[in-house]
Design a protein around this motif. Structure first.
Motif, PDB file in Angstrom:
ATOM      1  N   ASP A 185     -62.579 -26.400  -4.921  1.00 33.06           N
ATOM      2  CA  ASP A 185     -61.371 -27.016  -4.397  1.00 33.06           C
ATOM      3  C   ASP A 185     -60.931 -28.189  -5.271  1.00 33.06           C
ATOM      4  OD1 ASP A 185     -59.386 -28.213  -2.981  1.00 33.06           O
ATOM      5  OD2 ASP A 185     -60.498 -28.349  -1.090  1.00 33.06           O
ATOM      6  N   GLU A 186     -59.856 -27.951  -6.052  1.00 32.96           N
ATOM      7  CA  GLU A 186     -59.437 -28.994  -6.985  1.00 32.96           C
ATOM      8  C   GLU A 186     -58.819 -30.202  -6.289  1.00 32.96           C
ATOM      9  OE1 GLU A 186     -57.884 -26.083  -6.490  1.00 32.96           O
ATOM     10  OE2 GLU A 186     -55.884 -26.044  -7.380  1.00 32.96           O
ATOM     11  N   LEU A 187     -58.447 -30.040  -5.007  1.00 33.01           N
ATOM     12  CA  LEU A 187     -57.868 -31.189  -4.300  1.00 33.01           C
ATOM     13  C   LEU A 187     -58.947 -32.088  -3.710  1.00 33.01           C
ATOM     14  CD1 LEU A 187     -54.791 -29.653  -2.479  1.00 33.01           C
ATOM     15  CD2 LEU A 187     -54.875 -30.962  -4.595  1.00 33.01           C
ATOM     16  N   ASN A 188     -60.115 -31.523  -3.481  1.00 35.13           N
ATOM     17  CA  ASN A 188     -61.239 -32.322  -2.998  1.00 35.13           C
ATOM     18  C   ASN A 188     -62.351 -32.249  -4.037  1.00 35.13           C
ATOM     19  OD1 ASN A 188     -60.235 -33.109  -0.322  1.00 35.13           O
ATOM     20  ND2 ASN A 188     -60.195 -30.902  -0.015  1.00 35.13           N
ATOM     21  N   GLN A 189     -62.160 -33.012  -5.088  1.00 34.22           N
ATOM     22  CA  GLN A 189     -63.110 -32.972  -6.188  1.00 34.22           C
ATOM     23  C   GLN A 189     -64.453 -33.571  -5.769  1.00 34.22           C
ATOM     24  OE1 GLN A 189     -63.090 -31.659  -9.130  1.00 34.22           O
ATOM     25  NE2 GLN A 189     -60.942 -31.241  -9.644  1.00 34.22           N
TER      26      GLN A 189
ATOM     27  N   PRO B 118     -66.173 -32.325 -12.687  1.00 42.24           N
ATOM     28  CA  PRO B 118     -65.080 -31.911 -11.797  1.00 42.24           C
ATOM     29  C   PRO B 118     -64.696 -30.448 -12.038  1.00 42.24           C
ATOM     30  CG  PRO B 118     -64.549 -33.999 -12.854  1.00 42.24           C
ATOM     31  CD  PRO B 118     -65.795 -33.496 -13.507  1.00 42.24           C
ATOM     32  N   THR B 119     -64.133 -29.819 -11.026  1.00 40.93           N
ATOM     33  CA  THR B 119     -63.800 -28.406 -11.168  1.00 40.93           C
ATOM     34  C   THR B 119     -62.425 -28.204 -11.803  1.00 40.93           C
ATOM     35  OG1 THR B 119     -63.930 -26.279 -10.051  1.00 40.93           O
ATOM     36  CG2 THR B 119     -62.718 -28.020  -8.888  1.00 40.93           C
ATOM     37  N   LYS B 120     -62.178 -26.994 -12.284  1.00 40.21           N
ATOM     38  CA  LYS B 120     -60.906 -26.571 -12.897  1.00 40.21           C
ATOM     39  C   LYS B 120     -60.488 -27.424 -14.088  1.00 40.21           C
ATOM     40  CE  LYS B 120     -59.932 -23.850  -9.118  1.00 40.21           C
ATOM     41  NZ  LYS B 120     -59.014 -23.348  -8.140  1.00 40.21           N
ATOM     42  N   GLY B 121     -61.471 -28.002 -14.783  1.00 39.55           N
ATOM     43  CA  GLY B 121     -61.171 -28.736 -16.010  1.00 39.55           C
ATOM     44  C   GLY B 121     -60.295 -29.956 -15.823  1.00 39.55           C
TER      45      GLY B 121
ATOM     46  N   GLY C  86     -53.021 -25.467  -2.294  1.00 37.86           N
ATOM     47  CA  GLY C  86     -53.818 -26.162  -3.311  1.00 37.86           C
ATOM     48  C   GLY C  86     -52.983 -27.080  -4.176  1.00 37.86           C
ATOM     49  N   SER C  87     -53.263 -27.037  -5.473  1.00 37.61           N
ATOM     50  CA  SER C  87     -52.595 -27.964  -6.382  1.00 37.61           C
ATOM     51  C   SER C  87     -51.131 -27.582  -6.599  1.00 37.61           C
ATOM     52  CB  SER C  87     -53.322 -28.008  -7.717  1.00 37.61           C
ATOM     53  OG  SER C  87     -53.301 -26.731  -8.291  1.00 37.61           O
ATOM     54  N   HIS C  88     -50.690 -26.403  -6.092  1.00 41.99           N
ATOM     55  CA  HIS C  88     -49.275 -26.034  -6.228  1.00 41.99           C
ATOM     56  C   HIS C  88     -48.405 -26.829  -5.257  1.00 41.99           C
ATOM     57  CE1 HIS C  88     -50.229 -22.765  -8.942  1.00 41.99           C
ATOM     58  NE2 HIS C  88     -51.170 -22.380  -8.109  1.00 41.99           N
ATOM     59  N   SER C  89     -48.981 -27.329  -4.185  1.00 45.47           N
ATOM     60  CA  SER C  89     -48.186 -28.097  -3.215  1.00 45.47           C
ATOM     61  C   SER C  89     -49.114 -28.953  -2.358  1.00 45.47           C
ATOM     62  CB  SER C  89     -47.386 -27.128  -2.339  1.00 45.47           C
ATOM     63  OG  SER C  89     -46.427 -27.793  -1.558  1.00 45.47           O
ATOM     64  N   PRO C  90     -49.762 -29.944  -2.989  1.00 46.76           N
ATOM     65  CA  PRO C  90     -50.813 -30.702  -2.294  1.00 46.76           C
ATOM     66  C   PRO C  90     -50.310 -31.444  -1.054  1.00 46.76           C
ATOM     67  CG  PRO C  90     -50.705 -31.289  -4.625  1.00 46.76           C
ATOM     68  CD  PRO C  90     -49.512 -30.440  -4.346  1.00 46.76           C
TER      69      PRO C  90
ATOM     70  N   ASP D 177     -66.269 -25.988 -16.441  1.00 47.61           N
ATOM     71  CA  ASP D 177     -65.623 -25.413 -15.263  1.00 47.61           C
ATOM     72  C   ASP D 177     -64.093 -25.371 -15.377  1.00 47.61           C
ATOM     73  OD1 ASP D 177     -68.435 -26.294 -13.959  1.00 47.61           O
ATOM     74  OD2 ASP D 177     -67.504 -24.648 -12.861  1.00 47.61           O
ATOM     75  N   LEU D 178     -63.634 -24.928 -16.531  1.00 45.40           N
ATOM     76  CA  LEU D 178     -62.189 -24.780 -16.717  1.00 45.40           C
ATOM     77  C   LEU D 178     -61.635 -23.688 -15.795  1.00 45.40           C
ATOM     78  CD1 LEU D 178     -59.896 -25.869 -18.576  1.00 45.40           C
ATOM     79  CD2 LEU D 178     -60.254 -23.834 -19.972  1.00 45.40           C
ATOM     80  N   ARG D 179     -62.430 -22.623 -15.620  1.00 45.18           N
ATOM     81  CA  ARG D 179     -62.075 -21.517 -14.716  1.00 45.18           C
ATOM     82  C   ARG D 179     -60.682 -20.961 -14.984  1.00 45.18           C
ATOM     83  NH1 ARG D 179     -65.407 -22.776  -9.219  1.00 45.18           N
ATOM     84  NH2 ARG D 179     -66.987 -24.050 -10.207  1.00 45.18           N
ATOM     85  N   GLY D 180     -60.338 -20.871 -16.245  1.00 44.05           N
ATOM     86  CA  GLY D 180     -59.061 -20.262 -16.623  1.00 44.05           C
ATOM     87  C   GLY D 180     -57.859 -21.159 -16.475  1.00 44.05           C
ATOM     88  N   GLU D 181     -58.050 -22.404 -16.028  1.00 40.17           N
ATOM     89  CA  GLU D 181     -56.906 -23.300 -15.833  1.00 40.17           C
ATOM     90  C   GLU D 181     -56.578 -23.982 -17.156  1.00 40.17           C
ATOM     91  OE1 GLU D 181     -55.378 -23.847 -12.652  1.00 40.17           O
ATOM     92  OE2 GLU D 181     -56.624 -22.203 -11.926  1.00 40.17           O
ATOM     93  N   ILE D 182     -55.991 -23.201 -18.058  1.00 37.90           N
ATOM     94  CA  ILE D 182     -55.782 -23.680 -19.420  1.00 37.90           C
ATOM     95  C   ILE D 182     -54.748 -24.795 -19.500  1.00 37.90           C
ATOM     96  CG2 ILE D 182     -56.532 -21.556 -20.539  1.00 37.90           C
ATOM     97  CD1 ILE D 182     -53.650 -20.643 -20.630  1.00 37.90           C
TER      98      ILE D 182
END
Ligand code: HEC
Ligand code: HEC
Ligand code: HEC
Ligand code: HEC
Length: 427
Positions: A229-233, A248-251, A409-413, A42-47
């Motif tokens: 939701d990467e903030l609520n894993q 977990p999501t987004k790698g 999101g993760s840009h400004s939690p 579940d990387l979903r492009g978040e390299i």
């Protein structure tokens, strides 16, 4: 007296710890060869993490590489598996990412990869045939049906299930997958070697998961993420009968642990895990390609330059001196320099929140539209073109709603209007 008893206590504790360490070392040499399982997905492009905020700074392929190579040097037999859903959402830049992801996976060397709906969005033709894609419920597809692995004296079979119900039915590239049934499981059982352990990489509904659980045939079932939701894993997947481990999501995290352990542990990939250098050339190359894509888009965009709706902050100075001053001293007025500092001032995925009106007839590049660099008045108040012609008749937008266009999101939690607004307040 007190001191004395404390030090004799600490002596006892030290002895105890030494004893435990000894047992551990003996234990470690005995169980050393046991297979060690590492799971990603579940990387979903978040390299790579964007670095916008400390709390959201997790994940990325480069940290994964370091974690993996550390485990590989600690444990002789690592079985590394991937649950897929690695590709980004479809776009031109997404295609460049997809190449990077597959090249990186070749260096990370998973034993099996379960292709998820994100891979299907791009079509099977984009799946690298040198990677071990696994689909056990497919009809007539060129991917492995089962992958066997002799590891640490154990024989493992990896099976992979993707529910057809999750997939977009593209006529030109039909999924050709069959749903779980008793006969599917029987068919798998008839192809299985005796005396093996079995692990299922799974992506489907809880009802489907229960069918596999009821078969009692798998030693371990690992589930692809259903969470965005990467903030609520969320790391568990609930079925009628059991809680399964869900990646977990987004790698942002990996599972790891000995094959005999009941539950694998999550390892979050925070900045204390260094970047794996073997992947650096891929990222350098990717940045160059993104830059080229950006510049080629620019030629087309230049035609739009005349149509721009934005005037830039300098125009406001004379009439709104105080507002301009407080903006100038805020971090917003430096947002493009931040991207330059991290070598990303050409990346559309970053520019959208760090300049004015990107891909909305606003910022094109620092050279063409220097007046629209950084986050400015018009990011929050909207285009002021009409307002400067006739200030009284055309007040710009009330701006309180604008923050969450970027502070997400993760840009400004830790964003909260009541704590953030006072830092940039102006009238
Ligand atoms: C969705 C909007 C958004 C996107 C997309 C975005 N950023 Fe940000 N960025 C922000 C916000 C908002 C902040 C301020 C966060 C805070 O302090 O709460 C920020 C802050 C930063 C900072 C921290 C500045 C500092 O000195 O602490 C860096 C570095 C950064 N961004 C880099 C990037 C990069 C690189 C990308 C692209 C990979 C990117 N950003 C994409 C919104 C975004
Ligand atoms: C020629 C002078 C002038 C310029 C230039 C100007 N404004 Fe204004 N602005 C005004 C006046 C006058 C008002 C109305 C003040 C009032 O009603 O108290 C106003 C009101 C506003 C308001 C408040 C609207 C509201 O709902 O009360 C905002 C926001 C604003 N301007 C933003 C801008 C921005 C952004 C720029 C630059 C792009 C800009 N202005 C340029 C004169 C100007
Ligand atoms: C980060 C978003 C943001 C930026 C950037 C920004 N503003 Fe504002 N501005 C706001 C918010 C929010 C308010 C308060 C609105 C309220 O009180 O509801 C405000 C209030 C104002 C007001 C007063 C309106 C009123 O009636 O209280 C003016 C004038 C104004 N801004 C002008 C500007 C100018 C000129 C710039 C650029 C130099 C600018 N703003 C940059 C968000 C922003
Ligand atoms: C167009 C995107 C965008 C919008 C809209 C936006 N911001 Fe920001 N904000 C950013 C970026 C990007 C940064 C980081 C800038 C940097 O340091 O390079 C940032 C940084 C900040 C910071 C500094 C954080 C710190 O810890 O010092 C505050 C405060 C802030 N924004 C408040 C707001 C508020 C309040 C609003 C809405 C009224 C708002 N922002 C709207 C993009 C935006």
């Amino acid at each position: 007296m007190k001191m004395h008893s404390v030090s004799s206590l600490s002596l006892k504790v030290t002895r105890l710890l030494l004893g435990l360490l000894g047992t551990f070392l003996v234990g470690a040499t005995l169980v050393n060869a046991e297979p060690y399982i590492v799971v990603s997905g579940d990387l979903r492009g978040e390299i790579k993490p964007c670095g916008c905020a400390e709390e959201g700074d997790m994940g990325g392929l480069q940290r994964r590489g370091t974690a993996l190579s550390n485990w590989r040097s600690e444990h002789p037999d690592v079985m590394y598996l991937d649950l897929g859903n690695n590709f980004p959402k479809p776009s031109a830049q997404g295609k460049l990412k997809l190449d990077l992801i597959q090249q990186a996976l070749k260096l990370l060397k998973p034993v099996a990869i379960l292709p998820g709906p994100y891979e299907w969005n791009y079509g099977q033709a984009t799946w690298d045939t040198f990677l071990p894609y696994l689909l056990s419920n497919a009809i007539d597809l060129p991917w492995s049906q089962v992958i066997s692995q002799e590891i640490g004296g154990e024989r493992w079979e990896i099976w992979g299930y993707v529910t057809p119900s999750l997939l977009y039915q593209n006529e030109n590239d039909p999924p050709n997958l069959v749903p779980v049934s008793d006969s599917l499981i029987q068919q798998w059982q008839s192809q299985s070697q005796p005396g093996t352990k079995r692990l299922l990489l799974f992506r489907g509904t809880s009802v489907e998961a229960d069918r596999f659980l009821q078969s009692g045939w798998f030693d371990r079932i690992l589930v692809g993420s259903t969470n965005d939701d990467e903030l609520n894993q969320v790391t568990t997947f609930t079925t009628e009968t059991q809680l399964l481990q869900m990646i977990p999501t987004k790698g942002q995290g990996l599972y790891h642990g000995f094959s005999s352990s009941d539950q694998l542990e999550v390892r979050w990939l925070r900045p204390d895990t260094a970047d794996w250098e073997s992947l650096t050339p891929l990222f350098t190359n990717y940045d160059q390609e993104v830059k080229q894509l950006f510049l080629s888009g620019l030629k087309r965009m230049q035609k739009l330059q005349q149509e721009t709706q934005f005037v830039g902050a300098t125009v406001c100075t004379t009439c709104h001196t105080q507002a301009h001053q407080s903006w100038k001293s805020s971090r917003h007025s430096n947002a493009l320099a931040t991207l330059t500092r991290v070598g990303k001032d050409f990346d559309p995925e970053c520019l959208q929140c760090h300049v004015v009106g990107f891909q909305q007839k606003g910022f094109l590049s620092s050279q063409l539209t220097p007046q629209l660099a950084n986050v400015q008045c018009e990011n929050c108040h909207g285009s002021a073109q009409e307002h400067i012609k006739n200030p009284l008749n055309h007040p710009p937008l009330e701006a309180r709603q604008s923050c969450v266009n970027c502070h997400v999101g993760s840009h400004s939690p830790s964003f909260n209007l009541s704590t953030y607004w006072p830092k940039i307040q102006h009238k």
